[in-house]
Design an enzyme around this catalytic site. Structure first.
Site, PDB file in Angstrom:
ATOM      1  CG  HIS A 169       1.647   5.849   8.004  1.00 57.06           C
ATOM      2  ND1 HIS A 169       1.531   4.500   8.249  1.00 57.06           N
ATOM      3  CD2 HIS A 169       2.757   5.994   7.223  1.00 57.06           C
ATOM      4  CE1 HIS A 169       2.526   3.853   7.658  1.00 57.06           C
ATOM      5  NE2 HIS A 169       3.280   4.727   7.030  1.00 57.06           N
ATOM      6  CE1 TYR A 181      -5.545 -10.804   6.184  1.00 58.99           C
ATOM      7  CE2 TYR A 181      -4.538 -12.900   6.798  1.00 58.99           C
ATOM      8  CZ  TYR A 181      -5.276 -12.137   5.914  1.00 58.99           C
ATOM      9  OH  TYR A 181      -5.756 -12.709   4.763  1.00 58.99           O
ATOM     10  CD  GLN A 215       1.873  -9.761   1.455  1.00 55.01           C
ATOM     11  OE1 GLN A 215       2.604 -10.361   0.659  1.00 55.01           O
ATOM     12  NE2 GLN A 215       0.595 -10.059   1.596  1.00 55.01           N
TER      13      GLN A 215
END
EC number: 2.3.1.20
Length: 498
Positions: free
Chosen positions: A426, A401, A386
């Site tokens: 990724h 989210y 975060q």
């Protein structure tokens, strides 16, 4: 009376020069006269010489203690107290130990650097860096691919422009945006897989650029949609009444924000979340900008030098233990690779999130400079993710989210969905440039979900922070060795086996 006088004289002989403090008259007066005669012999004919004042009580006590040799408080030299390293002591000044750790770290790395130079010599080659981006000096596929991204940016702008005037329905606009965003993901991947002249490093930069554009344009689409929805609600509430714009003379409102200047400012701004009115700094600080540019140049050279001089030999020496499945040697190579890999990662973090983003923000006078928070103090895996990459974190919260929560998902599902999206990107940025799909990066990112639960459940405080650091130091070299080993086997070892 004579007996009392004799007793008084004998008492004076026993006590010596000690001054009597008893009051009274008669024989006591004689004692005072004798004492005054002994102490003040200069009282003579005139009798006008002043008598010396008696010594203060605390001075007499001090003299008495000095003569005795042991005072009342000198009999005790201990008190109730804890050792400094005990948690109950309240002691917290360990600056000297921290300095010792820094000195030991410098000496240890200096020894490793000297050993590396003695063993391999100087391996730094700036010319080799150019070959990582270009195979053919007359073929520049990666830069051309990045330039071609303007097609999708213009397409997004045209869709939003037509939506603002009602030329397109919301359903048709959504369909066109989905097609455009999907093409942004698929088109560079197809070029990277099919064009032979593109290098893995050039492909990585192109795919990273397209990924950033994908996130920016999706945010651009969402914010403009929210503005249209708010405009519809405002019209319904006001019933056609015009709102005074005197209080918002310096701000931009929808649809006045739909200009190429506004869109391209957002494309180059160091953020992934679109706003109609970004916070702006009053001026460009030239000294601040110069420092950031010099840092960018210095740390770029430092990263390249460390990779060529330190990481590449270690990775090359790790291939044989992997082929032989020598687990003890694999662990030794892994730990040896962990130090340079982690150091380069820390330098990369400072180079990107502080030097580069601040330089771009200063040029564009972009006011919000919170690109990272204190992730190094993270006591949980969740806190780390975060706070170490604030632009991506803000985008995930705002456009992924919270929309999932509004659609009815619970927090656990929404959080898992965020990790899934991160795992996809990724893997997207690693597998396609290397042209092999092993899903190591995807698996590593999805493993953060149970890892976050384990750290939160069993580790707290400093132990949690240590657990986060261990995962950062050890986890990344494992993924690096996995991909390098598979890439080596796929591209170099297969012909020999055949």
């Amino acid at each position: 009376m004579g007996d009392r006088g004799g007793a008084g004289s004998s008492r004076r002989r026993r006590t010596g020069s000690r001054v009597s403090v008893q009051g009274g008259s008669g024989p006591k007066v004689e004692e005072d006269e004798v004492r005054e005669a002994a102490v003040s012999p200069d009282l003579g004919a005139g009798g006008d010489a002043p008598a010396p004042a008696p010594a203060p009580a605390h001075t007499r006590d001090k003299d008495r203690q000095t003569s005795v040799g042991d005072g009342h408080w000198e009999l005790r030299c201990h008190r109730l107290q804890d050792s400094l390293f005990s948690s109950d002591s309240g002691f917290s000044n360990y600056r000297g130990i921290l300095n010792w750790c820094v000195v030991m770290l410098i000496l240890s790395n200096a020894r490793l650097s000297l050993e590396n130079l003695i063993k391999y010599g100087i391996l730094v080659d700036p010319i080799q860096v150019v070959s990582l981006f270009l195979k053919d000096p007359y073929s520049w596929p990666a830069p051309c691919l990045i330039i071609a991204s303007n097609i999708f940016i213009v397409a997004t702008f045209q869709i939003e422009k037509r939506l603002s005037v009602g030329a397109l329905t919301e359903q048709m606009g959504l369909l066109l945006h989905v097609v455009n965003l999907a093409t942004i993901i698929c088109f560079p991947a197809a070029v990277a897989l099919l064009v032979e002249s593109i290098t893995p490093v050039g492909s990585l930069f192109a795919l990273a650029s397209y990924s950033i554009i994908f996130l920016k344009l999706s945010s651009y689409r969402d914010v403009n949609l929210w503005c249209r929805q708010r405009r519809v609600k405002a019209k319904a509430v006001s019933a056609g009444k015009k709102v005074s714009g005197a209080a918002a003379q310096n701000t931009v409102s929808y649809p006045d924000n739909l200009t190429y200047r506004d869109l391209y400012y957002f494309i180059f701004a160091p953020t992934l979340c679109y706003e109609l009115n970004f916070p702006r700094s009053p001026r460009i600080r030239k000294r601040f900008l110069l420092r950031r540019v010099l840092e960018m140049l210095f740390f770029t050279q430092l990263q390249v030098g460390l990779i060529q001089q330190w990481m590449v030999p270690t990775i090359q020496n790790s291939m044989k233990p992997f082929k032989d499945m020598d687990y003890s040697r694999i662990i030794e190579r892994l730990l040896k690779l962990a130090v340079p890999n982690h150091l380069i990662w820390l330098i990369f973090f400072y180079w990107l999130f502080h030097s580069c983003l601040n330089a771009v923000a200063e040029l564009l006078q972009f006011g919000d400079r919170e690109f990272y928070r204190d992730w190094w103090n993270a006591e949980s895996v969740t806190y780390f993710w975060q706070n170490w990459n604030i632009p991506v974190h803000k985008w995930c919260i705002r456009h992924f989210y919270k929309p999932m929560l509004r659609l009815g998902s619970n927090k656990w599902m929404a959080r898992t969905g965020v990790f899934w999206a991160s795992a996809f990107f990724h893997e997207y940025l690693v597998s396609i440039p290397l042209r092999m799909f092993r899903l190591w990066a995807f698996t590593a990112m999805m493993a953060q979900v149970p890892l976050a639960w384990i750290v939160n459940r069993f580790f707290q405080g400093n132990y949690g922070n240590a657990a986060v650091w261990v995962t950062l130091i050890i986890g990344q070299p494992v993924a690096v060795l996995m991909y390098v080993h598979d890439y080596y086997v796929l591209n170099y070892d297969a012909p020999v086996g055949a």
